[in-house]
Design an enzyme around this catalytic site. Structure first.
Site, PDB file in Angstrom:
ATOM      1  N   GLN A 274      16.500  -4.240 -31.123  1.00 33.86           N
ATOM      2  CA  GLN A 274      17.205  -3.319 -30.275  1.00 33.86           C
ATOM      3  C   GLN A 274      16.432  -1.901 -29.893  1.00 33.86           C
ATOM      4  O   GLN A 274      15.919  -1.675 -30.915  1.00 33.86           O
ATOM      5  CB  GLN A 274      18.678  -2.843 -31.040  1.00 33.86           C
ATOM      6  CG  GLN A 274      19.446  -3.975 -30.942  1.00 33.86           C
ATOM      7  CD  GLN A 274      20.303  -4.112 -29.500  1.00 33.86           C
ATOM      8  OE1 GLN A 274      20.190  -3.395 -28.913  1.00 33.86           O
ATOM      9  NE2 GLN A 274      20.948  -5.225 -29.631  1.00 33.86           N
ATOM     10  N   TYR A 303      22.386 -16.256 -30.568  1.00 34.56           N
ATOM     11  CA  TYR A 303      21.238 -15.545 -29.956  1.00 34.56           C
ATOM     12  C   TYR A 303      20.813 -14.613 -31.016  1.00 34.56           C
ATOM     13  O   TYR A 303      20.849 -13.133 -30.927  1.00 34.56           O
ATOM     14  CB  TYR A 303      21.833 -14.948 -28.538  1.00 34.56           C
ATOM     15  CG  TYR A 303      22.428 -15.690 -27.722  1.00 34.56           C
ATOM     16  CD1 TYR A 303      21.876 -16.388 -26.848  1.00 34.56           C
ATOM     17  CD2 TYR A 303      23.837 -15.831 -27.643  1.00 34.56           C
ATOM     18  CE1 TYR A 303      22.403 -17.575 -25.927  1.00 34.56           C
ATOM     19  CE2 TYR A 303      24.501 -16.696 -26.604  1.00 34.56           C
ATOM     20  CZ  TYR A 303      23.825 -17.528 -25.978  1.00 34.56           C
ATOM     21  OH  TYR A 303      24.381 -18.192 -25.022  1.00 34.56           O
ATOM     22  N   GLU A 327      18.637 -19.162 -32.602  1.00 36.27           N
ATOM     23  CA  GLU A 327      17.641 -18.098 -31.615  1.00 36.27           C
ATOM     24  C   GLU A 327      16.751 -19.065 -30.916  1.00 36.27           C
ATOM     25  O   GLU A 327      16.339 -20.058 -31.313  1.00 36.27           O
ATOM     26  CB  GLU A 327      16.890 -17.308 -32.759  1.00 36.27           C
ATOM     27  CG  GLU A 327      15.735 -16.550 -31.864  1.00 36.27           C
ATOM     28  CD  GLU A 327      16.252 -15.770 -30.710  1.00 36.27           C
ATOM     29  OE1 GLU A 327      15.338 -15.667 -29.786  1.00 36.27           O
ATOM     30  OE2 GLU A 327      17.218 -14.992 -30.771  1.00 36.27           O
ATOM     31  N   ASP A 370      25.201 -12.403 -29.198  1.00 37.97           N
ATOM     32  CA  ASP A 370      24.535 -11.202 -28.538  1.00 37.97           C
ATOM     33  C   ASP A 370      23.476 -11.864 -27.456  1.00 37.97           C
ATOM     34  O   ASP A 370      22.368 -11.762 -27.794  1.00 37.97           O
ATOM     35  CB  ASP A 370      23.985 -10.397 -29.611  1.00 37.97           C
ATOM     36  CG  ASP A 370      23.335  -9.331 -28.945  1.00 37.97           C
ATOM     37  OD1 ASP A 370      23.536  -8.723 -27.963  1.00 37.97           O
ATOM     38  OD2 ASP A 370      22.349  -8.614 -29.800  1.00 37.97           O
ATOM     39  N   CYS A 397      24.875  -6.456 -23.294  1.00 36.23           N
ATOM     40  CA  CYS A 397      24.048  -5.426 -22.732  1.00 36.23           C
ATOM     41  C   CYS A 397      24.393  -5.185 -21.146  1.00 36.23           C
ATOM     42  O   CYS A 397      23.519  -4.544 -20.533  1.00 36.23           O
ATOM     43  CB  CYS A 397      22.544  -5.543 -23.001  1.00 36.23           C
ATOM     44  SG  CYS A 397      21.871  -7.214 -22.288  1.00 36.23           S
TER      45      CYS A 397
END
Length: 440
Positions: A274, A303, A327, A370, A397
């Site tokens: 982040q 993710y 991931e 995410d 996001c």
């Protein structure tokens, strides 16, 4: 990046600006045609220069070059190269990446809330009031928050950045949105001739920064080494070849040491973390408070990156529970294996989320996801639904892709129980959100 198309014989328009639009634009109309204007504010009368759009196009894009009637929420931009009005006086476009810098910070958040509400209404059919929370009490006017920054290098070897939706490079000698540790490297003083791009990571915990040099074609190792010698210590320096996915150490480490909530993480090269200095703590607290993982539960972290959420989820479910951590990036997944070493309740899988879920047998009690800016998509949403979790924590996001995915959940009978939106990208149009979805 796309090149601007030839707009019209008279590219300057006088426009009255109305509502904000997702993507950093504001809406105006000219002879019935929609014009997406940047660097403006609702209610303003501006002169704008068309940057994209042919005479037969359905809409045009334009940059504000002069304000004829200003909004009371307009302030002086904190970064000269990104100030559209100053850039217009020199005949060049502004640098991208701080497109809301001309707006008072409270008004930025009000506009972001309106944009989020519009995306929910249009894409998910949800009417909901939204407030945008600052990342922390000390927001410093929306400056000094980026722990990651990316720069280009112009033809003279100077540090530069791109104009919005353009290949044009504009030299820069400071990045006021970045944490001080990035600016203290003073990379703009170096001759970066053999480099095409520079990526910098400076952890908020004060550990050593990492500078990645992406070489230009034909760059010699000797010249890259000479640049590394001029970058101030204790920064580490490495060469990153994106085509070969190869990372070569020049000095120090090829990773940075991050920390959050009592957990330590290593993030290698261009691995994801982040960006806002307070974002890891803010989002981790939101996830744990929303999902409320319990001992013995079966949880998935999708993710998952380097394990920011996986580690506290594993601590919460304990050795009697399980966490599936997925991931897609091989390098970031390797980081996760190092970061989560010693947590036997965690299963780390590298691969596309939809493929891993297809192979995964057994149900889930809770899910945290995410996804990247494109969102999770219908297939992943349906797969999660079929795994039987009672709760999903969705970190997003992008409000448009989130609203689209929210619509998929609603179609399957889920409910939006809670929604928080965070201003983790002040002075830009971006925002981050956490949604708590529960099975009806």
């Amino acid at each position: 990046m796309p090149q601007a198309t030839e707009p019209t014989r008279n590219p300057d328009l006088e426009l009255t600006v109305s509502a904000p639009a997702h993507g950093g634009h504001f809406i105006a109309r000219h002879e019935g045609r929609v014009v997406f204007v940047r660097h403006a504010l609702p209610g303003e009368r501006v002169r704008a220069r068309v940057t994209e759009g042919t005479p037969d196009a359905g809409f045009w894009r334009a940059d504000t070059v002069e304000v004829l009637e200003a909004s009371p929420h307009r302030v002086q931009h904190p970064w000269r190269p990104a100030d559209a009005l100053l850039a217009a006086q020199t005949g060049q476009p502004p640098v991208g990446g701080a497109e809301f810098g001309h707006i008072a910070l409270d008004e930025q958040r009000s506009l972001k809330a309106a944009i989020f509400e519009e995306q929910l209404r249009r894409l998910a059919g949800v009417e909901r009031r939204v407030s945008v929370e600052p990342a922390d009490a000390n927001d410093d006017g929306g400056l000094g928050w980026r722990t990651r920054a990316a720069f280009a290098v112009d033809s003279s070897g100077r540090l530069a950045m791109n104009a919005h939706r353009s290949d044009q490079l504009i030299p820069v000698d400071v990045m006021p949105l970045a944490v001080p540790a990035i600016n203290e490297l003073r990379l703009w003083e170096l001759d970066l001739g053999p480099v095409s791009r520079v990526e910098v990571a400076a952890p908020a915990n004060g550990s050593a920064p990492l500078v990645l040099l992406v070489p230009a074609p034909g760059a010699s190792p000797r010249r890259l080494g000479a640049i590394a010698e001029r970058i101030p210590s204790p920064a580490s320096v490495a060469v990153w070849d994106p085509e070969q996915q190869q990372l070569t150490r020049l000095r120090g480490r090829t990773w940075v040491a991050e920390s959050c909530g009592g957990h330590e993480y290593r993030v290698t090269g261009e691995g994801f973390w982040q960006i806002h200095r307070a974002a890891p703590q803010v989002l981790t607290q939101a996830v744990l408070a929303g999902v409320k993982p319990q001992p013995g539960q079966r949880v998935a972290d999708l993710y998952a990156g380097a394990g920011l959420f996986t580690a506290p989820l594993a601590a919460a479910v304990g050795n009697s529970g399980t966490v599936l951590s997925v991931e897609g990036s091989p390098g970031t997944s390797r980081d996760a294996r190092k970061n989560l070493h010693g947590m036997p309740q965690v299963e780390i899988v590298q691969g596309k989320v939809e493929r891993v879920l297809h192979r995964h047998h057994g149900g889930l009690d809770a899910v945290v996801l995410d996804p990247p800016r494109a969102g999770a998509g219908r297939k992943v949403v349906e797969q999660l639904h079929n795994k039987g979790p009672g709760v999903v924590g969705y970190v997003a996001c992008d409000p448009a892709s989130f609203a689209r995915d929210l619509g998929y959940f609603l179609e399957l009978g889920w409910q939006l129980q809670d929604l928080r939106v965070f201003d983790l990208y002040p002075n830009t149009h971006h925002m981050e959100s956490f949604a708590l979805l529960v099975r009806a």
